[in-house]
Design a protein around this motif. Structure first.
Motif, PDB file in Angstrom:
ATOM      1  N   ALA A   1     -45.046  18.459  -9.167  1.00  0.00           N
ATOM      2  CA  ALA A   1     -44.375  18.567 -10.501  1.00  0.00           C
ATOM      3  C   ALA A   1     -43.736  19.917 -10.422  1.00  0.00           C
ATOM      4  CB  ALA A   1     -45.366  18.476 -11.683  1.00  0.00           C
ATOM      5  N   ARG A   2     -44.145  21.101 -10.082  1.00  0.00           N
ATOM      6  CA  ARG A   2     -43.387  22.052 -10.001  1.00  0.00           C
ATOM      7  C   ARG A   2     -42.088  22.114  -9.076  1.00  0.00           C
ATOM      8  NH1 ARG A   2     -45.267  25.340 -13.438  1.00  0.00           N
ATOM      9  NH2 ARG A   2     -47.658  25.353 -14.151  1.00  0.00           N
TER      10      ARG A   2
ATOM     11  N   ASP B   1     -40.491  19.265  -8.648  1.00  0.00           N
ATOM     12  CA  ASP B   1     -39.646  18.575  -9.201  1.00  0.00           C
ATOM     13  C   ASP B   1     -38.736  18.960 -10.360  1.00  0.00           C
ATOM     14  OD1 ASP B   1     -40.184  16.279  -7.651  1.00  0.00           O
ATOM     15  OD2 ASP B   1     -41.385  15.198  -9.006  1.00  0.00           O
ATOM     16  N   LEU B   2     -39.465  20.264 -10.818  1.00  0.00           N
ATOM     17  CA  LEU B   2     -38.894  20.933 -12.112  1.00  0.00           C
ATOM     18  C   LEU B   2     -37.910  22.069 -11.125  1.00  0.00           C
ATOM     19  CD1 LEU B   2     -41.629  21.969 -14.309  1.00  0.00           C
ATOM     20  CD2 LEU B   2     -39.863  20.409 -14.645  1.00  0.00           C
ATOM     21  N   TRP B   3     -38.356  22.555 -10.105  1.00  0.00           N
ATOM     22  CA  TRP B   3     -37.458  23.417  -9.491  1.00  0.00           C
ATOM     23  C   TRP B   3     -36.010  22.593  -8.993  1.00  0.00           C
ATOM     24  CZ3 TRP B   3     -35.247  23.038  -4.486  1.00  0.00           C
ATOM     25  CH2 TRP B   3     -34.470  24.020  -4.175  1.00  0.00           C
TER      26      TRP B   3
ATOM     27  N   ASP C   1     -33.623  21.668 -11.957  1.00  0.00           N
ATOM     28  CA  ASP C   1     -32.996  22.880 -12.326  1.00  0.00           C
ATOM     29  C   ASP C   1     -32.056  23.124 -11.426  1.00  0.00           C
ATOM     30  OD1 ASP C   1     -34.583  23.409 -14.579  1.00  0.00           O
ATOM     31  OD2 ASP C   1     -36.046  24.855 -13.618  1.00  0.00           O
TER      32      ASP C   1
ATOM     33  N   GLU D   1     -32.569  14.914 -15.479  1.00  0.00           N
ATOM     34  CA  GLU D   1     -33.330  15.189 -16.785  1.00  0.00           C
ATOM     35  C   GLU D   1     -34.490  14.146 -16.685  1.00  0.00           C
ATOM     36  OE1 GLU D   1     -34.082  17.359 -19.657  1.00  0.00           O
ATOM     37  OE2 GLU D   1     -32.308  17.810 -18.254  1.00  0.00           O
TER      38      GLU D   1
ATOM     39  N   ARG E   1     -37.059  15.948 -14.754  1.00  0.00           N
ATOM     40  CA  ARG E   1     -37.726  17.118 -15.540  1.00  0.00           C
ATOM     41  C   ARG E   1     -38.675  16.450 -16.416  1.00  0.00           C
ATOM     42  NH1 ARG E   1     -35.415  21.512 -15.917  1.00  0.00           N
ATOM     43  NH2 ARG E   1     -33.301  20.891 -15.920  1.00  0.00           N
ATOM     44  N   LYS E   2     -38.381  15.414 -17.209  1.00  0.00           N
ATOM     45  CA  LYS E   2     -39.513  14.878 -18.257  1.00  0.00           C
ATOM     46  C   LYS E   2     -40.813  14.653 -17.388  1.00  0.00           C
ATOM     47  CE  LYS E   2     -36.077  13.603 -21.505  1.00  0.00           C
ATOM     48  NZ  LYS E   2     -35.682  12.323 -22.330  1.00  0.00           N
TER      49      LYS E   2
ATOM     50  N   ALA F   1     -41.925  15.342 -14.672  1.00  0.00           N
ATOM     51  CA  ALA F   1     -42.597  16.789 -13.967  1.00  0.00           C
ATOM     52  C   ALA F   1     -43.338  17.207 -15.169  1.00  0.00           C
ATOM     53  CB  ALA F   1     -41.695  17.652 -13.292  1.00  0.00           C
ATOM     54  N   GLU F   2     -42.915  17.721 -16.170  1.00  0.00           N
ATOM     55  CA  GLU F   2     -43.427  18.129 -17.533  1.00  0.00           C
ATOM     56  C   GLU F   2     -44.731  17.287 -17.908  1.00  0.00           C
ATOM     57  OE1 GLU F   2     -40.122  18.692 -20.025  1.00  0.00           O
ATOM     58  OE2 GLU F   2     -39.352  20.474 -19.050  1.00  0.00           O
TER      59      GLU F   2
END
Length: 148
Positions: A19-20, A22-24, A27, A75, A78-79, A81-82
């Protein structure tokens, strides 16, 4: 159950790491709505955002690759992964609560009326989505409840 708790902590660490990442990636990715361009009338396939090329695939046999890549909108990634990070946190809280009372847990349906047993059932259920991964033990599968 100590072994299940430890095993599940490793799975959660893997989920958190993915998940981290994926967030990277979300971004750093080209912003905007991604779409795939492909077909028999074009020499290559590509992914673009508002006419800005993101990825070009020169071989026509990569049409499916272009479509798949385009589906991973930054986007949306991001969702997801969060959400995964929130799920990992919730499962870790469950494991922490269970660890405090684990000695009283019995994996039998007819005795499932105590706090430890209920948490134990929740931990077993939380591990079920990972049942096909290496290391999962059949003894961790929750006992089936009585049928009506």
């Amino acid at each position: 159950m100590d072994e299940l708790v430890q095993w599940l902590h490793v799975r959660l660490a893997d989920d958190e790491a993915h998940a981290r990442k994926d967030l990277w990636a979300a971004d750093k990715a080209t912003p905007g709505r991604w779409r795939a361009r492909y077909g028999t009338n074009v020499a290559h396939s590509w992914v673009e955002t508002e006419s800005t090329p993101v990825l070009r695939l020169d071989a026509t046999e990569h049409e499916a690759d272009a479509l798949l890549v385009a589906r991973f909108q930054p986007e949306a990634v991001r969702k997801r992964a969060e959400e995964k990070l929130r799920e990992v946190d919730a499962k870790r809280q469950l494991l922490a609560a269970y660890t405090q009372v684990a000695a009283s847990d019995i994996n039998e349906w007819e005795y499932a009326n105590g706090y430890a047993n209920a948490l134990g059932m929740a931990v077993r259920l939380a591990a079920l989505p990972y049942a096909r991964r290496p290391g999962y033990q059949a003894s961790w599968r929750p006992e089936a409840g009585p049928t009506t």
